[in-house]
Structure formats: C-alpha cells, structure tokens
Design a protein around this motif. Structure first.
Motif, PDB file in Angstrom:
ATOM      1  N   ASP A  82       0.788  -1.134  -0.019  1.00  0.00           N
ATOM      2  CA  ASP A  82      -0.066  -0.018  -0.218  1.00  0.00           C
ATOM      3  C   ASP A  82       0.823   1.163   0.076  1.00  0.00           C
ATOM      4  O   ASP A  82       0.226   2.314  -0.163  1.00  0.00           O
ATOM      5  CB  ASP A  82      -0.833   0.074   1.370  1.00  0.00           C
ATOM      6  CG  ASP A  82      -1.766  -1.129   1.251  1.00  0.00           C
ATOM      7  OD1 ASP A  82      -2.477  -1.568   0.019  1.00  0.00           O
ATOM      8  OD2 ASP A  82      -2.221  -1.715   2.231  1.00  0.00           O
ATOM      9  N   TRP A  83       2.099   1.047   0.354  1.00  0.00           N
ATOM     10  CA  TRP A  83       3.067   2.254   0.442  1.00  0.00           C
ATOM     11  C   TRP A  83       3.964   2.296  -0.706  1.00  0.00           C
ATOM     12  O   TRP A  83       5.131   3.268  -0.453  1.00  0.00           O
ATOM     13  CB  TRP A  83       3.709   2.190   1.794  1.00  0.00           C
ATOM     14  CG  TRP A  83       2.659   2.145   2.700  1.00  0.00           C
ATOM     15  CD1 TRP A  83       2.339   1.100   3.616  1.00  0.00           C
ATOM     16  CD2 TRP A  83       1.885   3.255   3.549  1.00  0.00           C
ATOM     17  NE1 TRP A  83       1.453   1.660   4.743  1.00  0.00           N
ATOM     18  CE2 TRP A  83       1.026   2.824   4.588  1.00  0.00           C
ATOM     19  CE3 TRP A  83       2.050   4.776   3.210  1.00  0.00           C
ATOM     20  CZ2 TRP A  83       0.415   3.646   5.326  1.00  0.00           C
ATOM     21  CZ3 TRP A  83       1.015   5.466   3.657  1.00  0.00           C
ATOM     22  CH2 TRP A  83       0.347   5.028   4.863  1.00  0.00           C
ATOM     23  N   THR A  84       3.795   1.544  -2.029  1.00  0.00           N
ATOM     24  CA  THR A  84       4.983   1.639  -2.813  1.00  0.00           C
ATOM     25  C   THR A  84       4.900   3.119  -3.527  1.00  0.00           C
ATOM     26  O   THR A  84       6.200   3.427  -3.634  1.00  0.00           O
ATOM     27  CB  THR A  84       4.358   0.717  -4.092  1.00  0.00           C
ATOM     28  OG1 THR A  84       3.218   1.010  -4.585  1.00  0.00           O
ATOM     29  CG2 THR A  84       4.440  -0.807  -3.327  1.00  0.00           C
ATOM     30  N   HIS A  85       3.927   3.887  -3.472  1.00  0.00           N
ATOM     31  CA  HIS A  85       4.113   5.332  -4.163  1.00  0.00           C
ATOM     32  C   HIS A  85       4.806   6.202  -3.082  1.00  0.00           C
ATOM     33  O   HIS A  85       5.870   6.778  -3.478  1.00  0.00           O
ATOM     34  CB  HIS A  85       2.603   5.694  -4.410  1.00  0.00           C
ATOM     35  CG  HIS A  85       1.844   5.950  -3.158  1.00  0.00           C
ATOM     36  ND1 HIS A  85       1.580   4.748  -2.452  1.00  0.00           N
ATOM     37  CD2 HIS A  85       1.012   6.977  -2.739  1.00  0.00           C
ATOM     38  CE1 HIS A  85       0.730   4.910  -1.181  1.00  0.00           C
ATOM     39  NE2 HIS A  85       0.379   6.495  -1.571  1.00  0.00           N
ATOM     40  N   VAL A  86       4.732   6.044  -1.796  1.00  0.00           N
ATOM     41  CA  VAL A  86       5.620   6.592  -0.622  1.00  0.00           C
ATOM     42  C   VAL A  86       6.968   6.250  -0.899  1.00  0.00           C
ATOM     43  O   VAL A  86       8.134   7.045  -0.954  1.00  0.00           O
ATOM     44  CB  VAL A  86       4.905   6.457   0.506  1.00  0.00           C
ATOM     45  CG1 VAL A  86       5.972   7.015   1.610  1.00  0.00           C
ATOM     46  CG2 VAL A  86       3.603   6.848   0.737  1.00  0.00           C
ATOM     47  N   ALA A  87       7.190   4.880  -1.110  1.00  0.00           N
ATOM     48  CA  ALA A  87       8.572   4.613  -1.149  1.00  0.00           C
ATOM     49  C   ALA A  87       9.225   5.265  -2.335  1.00  0.00           C
ATOM     50  O   ALA A  87      10.457   5.440  -2.365  1.00  0.00           O
ATOM     51  CB  ALA A  87       8.613   2.819  -1.223  1.00  0.00           C
ATOM     52  N   ALA A  88       8.638   5.179  -3.696  1.00  0.00           N
ATOM     53  CA  ALA A  88       9.069   5.709  -4.799  1.00  0.00           C
ATOM     54  C   ALA A  88       9.375   7.139  -4.532  1.00  0.00           C
ATOM     55  O   ALA A  88      10.453   7.748  -4.998  1.00  0.00           O
ATOM     56  CB  ALA A  88       8.052   5.502  -5.721  1.00  0.00           C
ATOM     57  N   GLU A  89       8.675   7.788  -4.034  1.00  0.00           N
ATOM     58  CA  GLU A  89       8.503   9.404  -3.648  1.00  0.00           C
ATOM     59  C   GLU A  89      10.123   9.710  -2.680  1.00  0.00           C
ATOM     60  O   GLU A  89      10.575  10.583  -2.779  1.00  0.00           O
ATOM     61  CB  GLU A  89       7.363  10.020  -3.074  1.00  0.00           C
ATOM     62  CG  GLU A  89       7.468  11.483  -3.144  1.00  0.00           C
ATOM     63  CD  GLU A  89       7.845  12.111  -4.382  1.00  0.00           C
ATOM     64  OE1 GLU A  89       8.709  13.343  -4.408  1.00  0.00           O
ATOM     65  OE2 GLU A  89       7.137  11.676  -5.348  1.00  0.00           O
ATOM     66  N   LEU A  90       9.983   8.744  -1.601  1.00  0.00           N
ATOM     67  CA  LEU A  90      10.888   9.106  -0.757  1.00  0.00           C
ATOM     68  C   LEU A  90      12.435   8.503  -1.331  1.00  0.00           C
ATOM     69  O   LEU A  90      13.424   8.734  -0.695  1.00  0.00           O
ATOM     70  CB  LEU A  90      10.875   8.222   0.525  1.00  0.00           C
ATOM     71  CG  LEU A  90       9.621   8.573   1.344  1.00  0.00           C
ATOM     72  CD1 LEU A  90       9.415   7.682   2.659  1.00  0.00           C
ATOM     73  CD2 LEU A  90      10.045   9.952   1.893  1.00  0.00           C
ATOM     74  N   GLY A  91      12.511   7.727  -2.512  1.00  0.00           N
ATOM     75  CA  GLY A  91      13.683   7.131  -3.089  1.00  0.00           C
ATOM     76  C   GLY A  91      14.176   5.970  -2.343  1.00  0.00           C
ATOM     77  O   GLY A  91      15.542   5.472  -2.637  1.00  0.00           O
ATOM     78  N   ARG A  92      13.414   5.251  -1.510  1.00  0.00           N
ATOM     79  CA  ARG A  92      13.956   4.240  -0.716  1.00  0.00           C
ATOM     80  C   ARG A  92      12.619   3.153  -0.211  1.00  0.00           C
ATOM     81  O   ARG A  92      11.847   3.966   0.264  1.00  0.00           O
ATOM     82  CB  ARG A  92      14.919   4.220   0.358  1.00  0.00           C
ATOM     83  CG  ARG A  92      14.190   5.123   1.565  1.00  0.00           C
ATOM     84  CD  ARG A  92      15.526   5.575   2.572  1.00  0.00           C
ATOM     85  NE  ARG A  92      16.477   6.283   2.053  1.00  0.00           N
ATOM     86  CZ  ARG A  92      17.736   6.353   2.185  1.00  0.00           C
ATOM     87  NH1 ARG A  92      18.304   5.632   2.998  1.00  0.00           N
ATOM     88  NH2 ARG A  92      18.682   7.167   1.508  1.00  0.00           N
TER      89      ARG A  92
END
Length: 359
Positions: A82-92
């Motif tokens: 559910d947090w893949t978009h957040v991971a992509a934005e954070l860069g890790r």
C-alpha cells in the motif's frame, strides 16, 4: 555503577490531529502483549487488543468509520504494497512494523560523529527515520525524526514549512559531539500520503543523507553480553547493524488530538548499545515519561551515573502529555542495563520483547 557519563497541500489535520511525532525510540517486527489487554504475542495481536471493540481508556464502541464515543479515530491496517508510491517518492523502501506502521530509515552514513571519544555509529544515534500511519477516515499521519547538521538546519526547516510539514520539536540527542547535530521531529497529516512524502523528500534533499544503496544495514555478531542485557532489562532486544536495541511501550492509550496512535509509535522508551570493547558499550536512548514520573526517573538515572542529555517533548498535543529523557553512558553494558531497568521501573511501561531495531 561504573559508567562514564557524558554531559499547504499536505495540510495538518483532517479533523486536526496535529503535531505528534515518532520517538527516537525504535521498534522491531514483534511486540509483547501489554499487561491488562487480552491479546497474544506480536504487534498484530497488540493491534487487535488495542483497537478491536471497546477502548477502555476512553469508553465507547468503535464504529465502522473508526470513530467512537469521544470522536477518536483509529489506525487502519495496511501492507508494504500500500506504500509503494511513498517508497518511490522517498527514494527508498521501508518496512511494516506490524500491520499499522510503515517506517523508512535514513542513516547518516555520510557523517563521522564522535562523542566523548566514541565514534557514534548511524544505528546508535546518527540517523533519521519517518513513519506513515493510515487512519479509518482515509487520512494519513506521518511522524519522523531528522538528524541534521547545524548548517543544514535552516534549509531543512524551510523545506518542511514550504510543504506543510510541521516541526514539533528541535533538540539534541548526544552530549558534546562533533560535528554538531540537531534532531527535528516532524508531523504531517492529511488525505494525500504522496504529498506528505514529497515534502519529506524535499527536506532530505537539503542534507547530505546518502542514497538508499549506500546506507544498508545488516545484522552481525556483536561483542556484547546480549543475554545479560536482556536479563538486566527484563526484555528481549534485537541486533540492528552495529548496535543492540531494547524497547518498552507505554501502557496508556496515546492520542494525537482525536487520533489514536498505534502502540509504540508515540511513546516508546528505547535504548541502543554499541560495543566499544571488553564487554563495554556506549549507550544512547531515551525514557518516555509522564510529568509526574520525570523527577523520580531523573533521580534514578543521576544516582546510577547515567548521563542525562536532555529532557524535552517529542510532540505538542499528545494525550497523555509525554516527555523524553535522553541518556548517554559508556561502561559495562550489563551494569548500564541494570541501571536503566531501575529507571524504566519508575514508569508505566511494559517490555516490547523482540522490538529492538527499526531505524
């Protein structure tokens, strides 16, 4: 004891949860059941005990939207997917702590920090982290702690403010150290998790925090009597990189405005032990206390030779109101742990067995 102690669009609130941050406390993948709750082992069971049905701390039955009498809003389950978009934005990539908290670590491996002759590892005290929690009203709460140099402090604050991310505490974690670092506790709440992540990424971009591929941590054998530390503290710790982490969770239900915080996300007592040779360790950590507990805990720490670095808040509108005593010591690791146990025993906290490392 023989220790050597050293001295916008993201918005804040849908329903106004406001300013609550994640402690430098640390979590692992499993939590012990808190006394007084009919739950099993692990944070999943803790989640069920703390959030299923009636909340005895406030009364009332939980509704389908997560609200109950008193207008409290409960956290909702999520998965790493559910947090893949957040991971992509954070860069890790981050990881799930139980079913409620998505956490991402940003070790400052670019810095060589020394305090009282000890080279402080990123896992001990030179790291940043951010967490995301989804709520039943479809909002997202982010809490975090950013380790920045004094030169980085103004631009980081500017980036956070320009993206609607609040700064709820700015303080110190270590006694005399070089280069000088400052820790910023952050808080953001709104309907758009990606916008919150974008604001945090903008803040990290104003620091020398290295890219993800340069900051991985792998557990290893430590030259510490970890069994002795566990026995002295009364909880099971976790190896995290170069340190051994132990934690305790407050027994109270902690709220941020009208939002209930998951166990461990807002009021964790956490200790990290970094081996320095001969069974000795450098200790860095903090004790979560209520106002009425603070003086007793300070006295216990002082009498046992544990260095008191700071007493401060991590949030602004938490209830009950929490304060944190940051500590430092260098000496026999088991003796330090015994002293810490006496301090924790003066608080309303329970062992978070196996919840040693998260940042």
């Amino acid at each position: 004891m023989a220790t050597e102690a050293g001295p916008g669009p993201t918005g804040t609130g849908a329903g106004a949860s406001r300013r609550r941050v994640l402690t430098t406390a640390v979590l692992g993948s499993a939590f012990a059941a808190l006394p007084g709750r009919a739950v099993g082992a692990g944070q999943d069971a803790l989640h069920e005990g703390a959030y299923g049905g009636t909340d005895h701390a406030h009364g009332g039955e939980a509704g389908a939207d997560g609200r109950e009498a008193g207008a409290l809003v409960r956290p909702a389950e999520s998965t790493a997917g559910d947090w893949t978009h957040v991971a992509a934005e954070l860069g890790r990539k981050g990881s799930m702590l139980g079913r409620l908290i998505y956490r991402t670590a940003f070790p400052r491996t670019d810095l060589h920090v020394v305090s009282h002759g000890v080279t402080v590892s990123p896992e001990l005290a030179v790291g940043s982290h951010v967490s995301f929690i989804r709520y039943a009203d479809n909002t997202t709460l982010t809490m975090g702690e950013l380790a920045v140099t004094e030169a980085e402090l103004p631009p980081v604050i500017g980036a956070l403010q320009s993206h609607g991310i609040e700064q709820v505490a700015i303080h110190n974690h270590l006694p005399a150290h070089t280069p000088r670092l400052v820790w910023i506790h952050t808080h953001g709440h709104g309907p758009n998790a990606l916008a919150l992540a974008r604001g945090l990424r903008a803040a990290f971009a104003r620091t020398g925090t290295p890219p993800a591929e340069s900051s991985t941590t792998h557990p290893k054998e430590l030259e510490l009597d970890t069994a002795g530390i566990d026995a002295a503290l009364g909880t099971t710790g976790t190896v995290y990189g170069s340190v051994y982490k132990s934690a305790f969770l407050r027994r109270e239900t902690i709220t941020d405005g009208s939002y209930v915080l998951p166990p461990g996300s807002g009021a964790t007592t956490a200790f990290s032990f970094q081996p320095v040779g001969g069974g000795r360790a450098a200790l860095s950590g903090d004790v979560a206390v209520l106002a009425g507990e603070a003086q007793h805990v300070l006295g216990v720490l002082q009498r046992d030779g544990i260095g008191i670095v700071e007493l401060h808040n991590h949030g602004l509108v938490d209830s009950p109101r929490m304060f944190f005593i940051h500590v430092w010591a260098v000496g026999d690791a088991v003796k330090i742990a015994r002293s810490l146990h006496r301090a924790v025993a003066a608080t309303n906290a329970a062992p978070a067995n196996g919840a040693g490392g998260g940042e």
